[in-house]
Design a protein around this motif. Sequence first.
Motif, mmCIF file in Angstrom:
data_model
loop_
_atom_site.group_PDB
_atom_site.id
_atom_site.type_symbol
_atom_site.label_atom_id
_atom_site.label_comp_id
_atom_site.label_asym_id
_atom_site.label_seq_id
_atom_site.Cartn_x
_atom_site.Cartn_y
_atom_site.Cartn_z
ATOM 1 N N PHE A 101 -13.252 -4.738 -20.122
ATOM 2 C CA PHE A 101 -14.570 -5.248 -20.548
ATOM 3 C C PHE A 101 -15.722 -5.411 -19.791
ATOM 4 N N SER A 102 -16.453 -4.856 -19.410
ATOM 5 C CA SER A 102 -17.195 -4.465 -19.270
ATOM 6 C C SER A 102 -17.995 -3.295 -19.062
ATOM 7 N N ARG A 103 -19.109 -3.068 -20.162
ATOM 8 C CA ARG A 103 -19.434 -1.808 -20.443
ATOM 9 C C ARG A 103 -20.358 -1.273 -18.985
ATOM 10 N N ASP A 104 -20.871 -2.478 -18.218
ATOM 11 C CA ASP A 104 -21.394 -1.416 -17.065
ATOM 12 C C ASP A 104 -20.010 -1.082 -15.787
ATOM 13 N N ALA A 105 -18.844 -1.489 -15.940
ATOM 14 C CA ALA A 105 -17.512 -0.643 -15.247
ATOM 15 C C ALA A 105 -17.705 0.527 -15.850
ATOM 16 N N ALA A 106 -17.752 0.294 -17.037
ATOM 17 C CA ALA A 106 -17.095 2.105 -17.649
ATOM 18 C C ALA A 106 -18.051 3.011 -17.477
ATOM 19 N N PHE A 107 -19.515 2.379 -17.078
ATOM 20 C CA PHE A 107 -21.194 3.583 -16.770
ATOM 21 C C PHE A 107 -20.505 3.632 -15.391
ATOM 22 N N GLU A 108 -19.814 2.994 -14.602
ATOM 23 C CA GLU A 108 -19.854 3.002 -13.282
ATOM 24 C C GLU A 108 -18.677 4.070 -13.276
ATOM 25 N N LEU A 109 -18.356 4.304 -14.024
ATOM 26 C CA LEU A 109 -17.116 5.224 -13.793
ATOM 27 C C LEU A 109 -17.605 6.349 -14.052
ATOM 28 N N MET A 110 -18.695 6.404 -15.296
ATOM 29 C CA MET A 110 -18.698 7.458 -15.559
ATOM 30 C C MET A 110 -19.664 8.814 -14.372
ATOM 31 N N GLN A 111 -20.446 7.693 -13.866
ATOM 32 C CA GLN A 111 -21.357 7.741 -13.430
ATOM 33 C C GLN A 111 -20.534 8.590 -11.971
ATOM 34 N N ARG A 112 -19.906 8.231 -11.490
ATOM 35 C CA ARG A 112 -18.680 8.804 -10.435
ATOM 36 C C ARG A 112 -17.646 10.213 -10.572
ATOM 37 N N ASN A 113 -17.854 10.723 -12.767
ATOM 38 C CA ASN A 113 -17.207 11.665 -12.652
ATOM 39 C C ASN A 113 -15.594 11.284 -12.747
ATOM 40 N N LYS A 114 -15.632 10.034 -13.088
ATOM 41 C CA LYS A 114 -14.183 9.703 -13.543
ATOM 42 C C LYS A 114 -13.273 9.897 -14.418
ATOM 43 N N VAL A 115 -14.568 9.658 -16.023
ATOM 44 C CA VAL A 115 -14.768 9.440 -16.770
ATOM 45 C C VAL A 115 -15.164 10.367 -18.231
ATOM 46 N N ASP A 116 -14.515 11.094 -19.026
ATOM 47 C CA ASP A 116 -15.423 12.029 -19.923
ATOM 48 C C ASP A 116 -16.300 11.586 -20.847
ATOM 49 N N ILE A 117 -15.326 10.693 -21.233
ATOM 50 C CA ILE A 117 -16.119 9.485 -22.682
ATOM 51 C C ILE A 117 -15.519 7.847 -22.432
ATOM 52 N N ILE A 118 -16.181 7.125 -23.275
ATOM 53 C CA ILE A 118 -16.578 5.390 -22.940
ATOM 54 C C ILE A 118 -16.722 5.267 -24.564
ATOM 55 N N LEU A 119 -15.250 4.467 -24.987
ATOM 56 C CA LEU A 119 -15.064 4.479 -25.851
ATOM 57 C C LEU A 119 -15.543 2.983 -26.319
ATOM 58 N N GLU A 120 -16.050 2.064 -26.932
ATOM 59 C CA GLU A 120 -16.410 0.702 -26.907
ATOM 60 C C GLU A 120 -17.085 0.369 -28.543
ATOM 61 N N VAL A 121 -15.215 -0.810 -28.818
ATOM 62 C CA VAL A 121 -14.770 -2.135 -29.883
ATOM 63 C C VAL A 121 -15.897 -2.338 -29.313
ATOM 64 N N PRO A 122 -16.939 -3.333 -30.541
ATOM 65 C CA PRO A 122 -17.738 -3.973 -30.519
ATOM 66 C C PRO A 122 -16.868 -5.880 -31.088
ATOM 67 N N SER A 123 -17.081 -7.038 -30.303
ATOM 68 C CA SER A 123 -16.511 -8.444 -30.923
ATOM 69 C C SER A 123 -16.766 -8.502 -32.129
ATOM 70 N N ASN A 124 -15.619 -9.143 -32.491
ATOM 71 C CA ASN A 124 -15.856 -8.941 -34.408
ATOM 72 C C ASN A 124 -15.300 -7.745 -35.250
ATOM 73 N N PHE A 125 -14.578 -7.471 -34.208
ATOM 74 C CA PHE A 125 -14.546 -5.489 -34.751
ATOM 75 C C PHE A 125 -13.651 -5.711 -35.825
ATOM 76 N N GLU A 126 -12.384 -6.446 -36.112
ATOM 77 C CA GLU A 126 -11.490 -7.147 -36.834
ATOM 78 C C GLU A 126 -11.457 -7.889 -38.028
ATOM 79 N N ARG A 127 -12.635 -8.631 -37.681
ATOM 80 C CA ARG A 127 -12.816 -9.210 -38.401
ATOM 81 C C ARG A 127 -13.993 -8.560 -39.135
#
Lengths: 375, 307
Positions: free
Chosen positions: A80-106
Amino acid sequence: MQTLRYLIQKEFIQIFRNRALLPMMTLLPIIQLIVLSNAASNDVKEVRLVMVDNDQSEISRSLTRKISANDRFTLVEVSFSRDAAFELMQRNKVDIILEVPSNFEREYYRGETPKVQMLVNAINGQQATVGSGYLNNIIASLSAEIQRDEPLMIGAYTSPAKALVEASSNNWYNPELKYPHFMAPGILAELAALLTIVLSAMNVVREREIGTIEQINVTPIKKWEFILGKLVPFLCIGLVLVTVGLLASKLIFDIPIRGNLLLVFGYAVINLVCVLGLGLLISNFADTQQQAIFVAFFFVLIFILMCGLFTPIESMPKWAQYATIPNPLAHFISVTRKVLLKGSGFWDIRWEFIYTIILAVLFNVAAVWSYKKQQ
Amino acid sequence: MAAVVLENISKKYGNVTALKSISFQMDDGEIFGLIGPDGAGKSTLFRILATLLQADEGRASVAGHDVVKEYKQIRKKVGYMPGRFSLYQDLSVEENLSFFATIFGTTIQENYDLVKDIYVQIEPFKRRLAGQLSGGMKQKLALCCALIHKPEVLFLDEPTTGVDAVSRKEFWEMLQSLKEKNIAILVSTPYMDEAGLCDRIALIQNGEILKIDSPRQMIRDFKKPLYAIKTEHTYSALNYLRSASYTRSALPFGEFIHLTTAKSYTPFQIKDDLERVGIPIQEVKTAAPSIEDIFLDLSETNELIDG
């Protein structure tokens, strides 16, 4: 002629008598061919992805499902948190972060064009570009599905569905994108050139080190006889390697052979003569085998890295593209790929022939000219 | 006709002078020895004559051909055996010989009579690789290879270095028989005892020729009194002798000290003088001069002049 025949015969006796050299020349390149063709793959698998779902809607969840169903992607986490995702990338655990903004569906159903954000770790460029390409496809296909399945939802807000233009691509000459098909002919060309350049560069220097050249130099042997006497045996070895390598590629990787094999061999002869000429030229300027091997490696490394095997020549800077013209390896790889995979005829590879012939003449004339029997 | 003519040949490697204005002439069918220590310039001279190296100054001809302008003809007419064994070690005896025969455009059969005497000695090993031969065998094979095209002039650079005494003797016997076949032989050696086997010798040191003559004549010309002194205290004896007023030169010579003096003495007088300063002496005798004595004497004088 008698002299030349005997020079060649002598060289073959020496080669076949060298128990360590013979398996080195034949077996090792084949092992390299098999290992490298499999390993040197540009195929992108296992792109690690983290999803930051701020929307928690029907659409965002079906996007997550679609991604985890695709075997190219590994969904590491839904966060749910962008920061946590960044943390993962920083530690080289992920290659891509995909972020879906709120109100996307609406926003989507309202007919606006909401944006998902894709953050790509570009340290591994290959993984990044190819991975994001795949991801784009997934998102596009999801959007198409929604428009098809729920026209009412969309139609309520927007004008009738726009006609979608779909581009479909097809990989010709290698439809299944099998990397060994693409790599094996190139690696084979590379190995043949590497082997012959090193062998020829070392050989004359070895005669100089042992002192046998001193005895040869006082004989009435002509310079071209001496150089040709060295060239022919190594040319034969190179051709044997090409033959065995092609056979191995066919048997193990089932590479297609669409063009004329005679064309490949005809070109291989010219190319090997060219590379051997360079090897002999190097050996004329080296006093020890050490010197020869260092200079030979200087050229070999440049040839290999700039031959188009690992980096496409088209994506090099302009000057580097011109620098591949005097690179016999680049032409060799181009010819094997064109003839074997594409089935090209002579006219399609005429420039490779022309450039290589020019280079072969240059190197060999220089080799004969610089071979000094006298100090 | 002269087999080899050298006129004022000089060669420098950077700052090092290898040859200083060398001139001599060598006749057909002559065994000519170049006698001198390592670094005297012998190999440089060979390389110039074998057309592998060009001199800085001077002219030279071999078998009537200029070494610079007509080197191609020379290569057909000379046999060269470099100081370092330089045949193919990974080829057999027979393969080496037929290789060199072929590149000279001939066959073993054609000139077999010339190499026969030598080849029969190594023929039992003809299938053995050249690298596995003993030192003496290697030299015999190298000589065969240098002879197989029937050269007019033979250049042998230190052919007996590193070869046992018996093989050395055999080797020189072979040279004598080649001489009878009217082949001129230029041979270099650091062994002074081999000098006596040459027709004429040139004593060479630091790129200069000290003397050229037949060995017998050289010995005859050596007029200085020469004594051989045997003692267990070589070092102190040498030290004393070198400071003594009557000494011209005192040099260690095997188990003896060879002493040359300005005036003639009896051996007893010298023994007496040495024992007077407390050096025990086993024996003093007058000695017949050898080429080595002459060489050492000349090189000392030469250094005195140079220095």
